[in-house]
Design a protein around this motif. Structure first.
Motif, mmCIF file in Angstrom:
data_model
loop_
_atom_site.group_PDB
_atom_site.id
_atom_site.type_symbol
_atom_site.label_atom_id
_atom_site.label_comp_id
_atom_site.label_asym_id
_atom_site.label_seq_id
_atom_site.Cartn_x
_atom_site.Cartn_y
_atom_site.Cartn_z
ATOM 1 N N ARG A 1 0.857 -1.178 0.000
ATOM 2 C CA ARG A 1 0.000 0.000 0.000
ATOM 3 C C ARG A 1 0.899 1.235 0.000
ATOM 4 N N PRO A 2 1.592 1.508 -1.107
ATOM 5 C CA PRO A 2 2.536 2.624 -1.101
ATOM 6 C C PRO A 2 1.807 3.956 -1.001
ATOM 7 N N PRO A 3 2.492 4.990 -0.479
ATOM 8 C CA PRO A 3 1.854 6.300 -0.342
ATOM 9 C C PRO A 3 1.659 6.973 -1.694
ATOM 10 N N LEU A 4 0.726 7.908 -1.734
ATOM 11 C CA LEU A 4 0.447 8.692 -2.933
ATOM 12 C C LEU A 4 0.713 10.144 -2.586
ATOM 13 N N SER A 5 1.518 10.819 -3.405
ATOM 14 C CA SER A 5 1.830 12.212 -3.115
ATOM 15 C C SER A 5 0.676 13.108 -3.525
ATOM 16 N N LEU A 6 0.640 14.288 -2.937
ATOM 17 C CA LEU A 6 -0.418 15.252 -3.210
ATOM 18 C C LEU A 6 -0.377 15.728 -4.660
ATOM 19 N N SER A 7 0.833 15.836 -5.235
ATOM 20 C CA SER A 7 0.950 16.276 -6.628
ATOM 21 C C SER A 7 0.404 15.222 -7.583
ATOM 22 N N LYS A 8 0.673 13.953 -7.315
ATOM 23 C CA LYS A 8 0.148 12.875 -8.147
ATOM 24 C C LYS A 8 -1.371 12.794 -8.028
ATOM 25 N N LEU A 9 -1.880 13.004 -6.825
ATOM 26 C CA LEU A 9 -3.320 13.003 -6.593
ATOM 27 C C LEU A 9 -3.992 14.137 -7.361
ATOM 28 N N ALA A 10 -3.374 15.315 -7.340
ATOM 29 C CA ALA A 10 -3.927 16.462 -8.062
ATOM 30 C C ALA A 10 -3.916 16.211 -9.566
ATOM 31 N N LYS A 11 -2.853 15.568 -10.057
ATOM 32 C CA LYS A 11 -2.752 15.258 -11.482
ATOM 33 C C LYS A 11 -3.823 14.247 -11.902
ATOM 34 N N LEU A 12 -4.052 13.231 -11.056
ATOM 35 C CA LEU A 12 -5.053 12.213 -11.366
ATOM 36 C C LEU A 12 -6.480 12.752 -11.280
ATOM 37 N N MET A 13 -6.705 13.764 -10.437
ATOM 38 C CA MET A 13 -8.051 14.306 -10.244
ATOM 39 C C MET A 13 -8.327 15.530 -11.112
ATOM 40 N N ALA A 14 -7.411 15.880 -11.991
ATOM 41 C CA ALA A 14 -7.618 17.038 -12.870
ATOM 42 C C ALA A 14 -8.806 16.774 -13.795
ATOM 43 N N GLY A 15 -9.759 17.709 -13.827
ATOM 44 C CA GLY A 15 -10.935 17.582 -14.674
ATOM 45 C C GLY A 15 -12.024 16.688 -14.107
ATOM 46 N N LYS A 16 -11.893 16.284 -12.861
ATOM 47 C CA LYS A 16 -12.900 15.421 -12.237
ATOM 48 C C LYS A 16 -13.521 16.149 -11.049
ATOM 49 N N ASP A 17 -14.099 17.311 -11.323
ATOM 50 C CA ASP A 17 -14.685 18.131 -10.272
ATOM 51 C C ASP A 17 -15.897 17.440 -9.660
ATOM 52 N N GLY A 18 -16.031 17.550 -8.358
ATOM 53 C CA GLY A 18 -17.173 16.978 -7.665
ATOM 54 C C GLY A 18 -17.018 15.517 -7.299
ATOM 55 N N GLN A 19 -15.966 14.853 -7.770
ATOM 56 C CA GLN A 19 -15.759 13.448 -7.438
ATOM 57 C C GLN A 19 -14.828 13.324 -6.243
ATOM 58 N N VAL A 20 -14.952 12.222 -5.524
ATOM 59 C CA VAL A 20 -14.125 11.967 -4.349
ATOM 60 C C VAL A 20 -13.014 10.986 -4.727
ATOM 61 N N ALA A 21 -11.779 11.349 -4.403
ATOM 62 C CA ALA A 21 -10.641 10.453 -4.632
ATOM 63 C C ALA A 21 -10.528 9.526 -3.424
ATOM 64 N N VAL A 22 -10.550 8.214 -3.663
ATOM 65 C CA VAL A 22 -10.449 7.233 -2.581
ATOM 66 C C VAL A 22 -9.085 6.574 -2.659
ATOM 67 N N MET A 23 -8.357 6.635 -1.554
ATOM 68 C CA MET A 23 -7.003 6.090 -1.499
ATOM 69 C C MET A 23 -6.898 5.152 -0.312
ATOM 70 N N VAL A 24 -6.683 3.861 -0.574
ATOM 71 C CA VAL A 24 -6.490 2.909 0.514
ATOM 72 C C VAL A 24 -5.000 2.921 0.828
ATOM 73 N N GLY A 25 -4.595 3.873 1.649
ATOM 74 C CA GLY A 25 -3.196 4.073 1.983
ATOM 75 C C GLY A 25 -2.995 5.465 2.539
ATOM 76 N N THR A 26 -1.787 5.971 2.382
ATOM 77 C CA THR A 26 -1.403 7.263 2.939
ATOM 78 C C THR A 26 -1.267 8.300 1.843
ATOM 79 N N VAL A 27 -1.754 9.511 2.103
ATOM 80 C CA VAL A 27 -1.543 10.653 1.209
ATOM 81 C C VAL A 27 -0.456 11.514 1.848
#
Length: 126
Positions: free
Chosen positions: A63-89
């Motif tokens: 369950r490796p950590p996910l950085s905030l920058s990678k999370l922001a990149k993955l959620m670009a253009g997905k307004d209103g959706q919730v990012a679910v991460m089974v691990g550490t941000v």
């Protein structure tokens, strides 16, 4: 002769059942989440619950950590959706500005990541 005969392999070979069926962690909160998602995976026809349950069983190494920058990149253009991460941000000091309105649900947040997300009027679900 019986000594030279092999075994008859059906199509696909032998069944291999060696995946985890319960978490090794003694954390009571993870155990409660497993109870909830085990029920949801069984009762709701949705692949999401099965994936979350499988990832709750994983060891910390898987369950490796996910950085905030990678999370922001993955959620670009997905307004209103919730990012679910089974691990550490985790926080990323290389990212200068955190996007507005980010909704994140994770098992754990580092202190820096939590502060940056909440400072930009974003939501955190734990």
């Amino acid at each position: 002769t019986p000594a030279t005969m092999g075994i008859d392999m059906k199509a696909g070979g032998r069944v291999n059942n060696n995946g985890r069926t319960a978490p090794v962690s003694e954390n009571p909160y993870i155990r409660l989440l497993v109870k909830l998602y085990r029920f949801m995976a069984r009762r709701v026809e949705c692949q999401f619950n099965k994936v979350v349950l499988k990832r709750l069983f994983m060891s910390k190494m898987n369950r490796p950590p996910l950085s905030l920058s990678k999370l922001a990149k993955l959620m670009a253009g997905k307004d209103g959706q919730v990012a679910v991460m089974v691990g550490t941000v985790t926080d990323d000091v290389r990212m200068l500005d955190t996007p507005q309105g980010l909704k994140v649900c994770a098992l754990r947040f580092t202190e820096g990541a939590r502060n940056r997300i909440l400072k930009n009027l974003s939501l955190i679900h734990i």
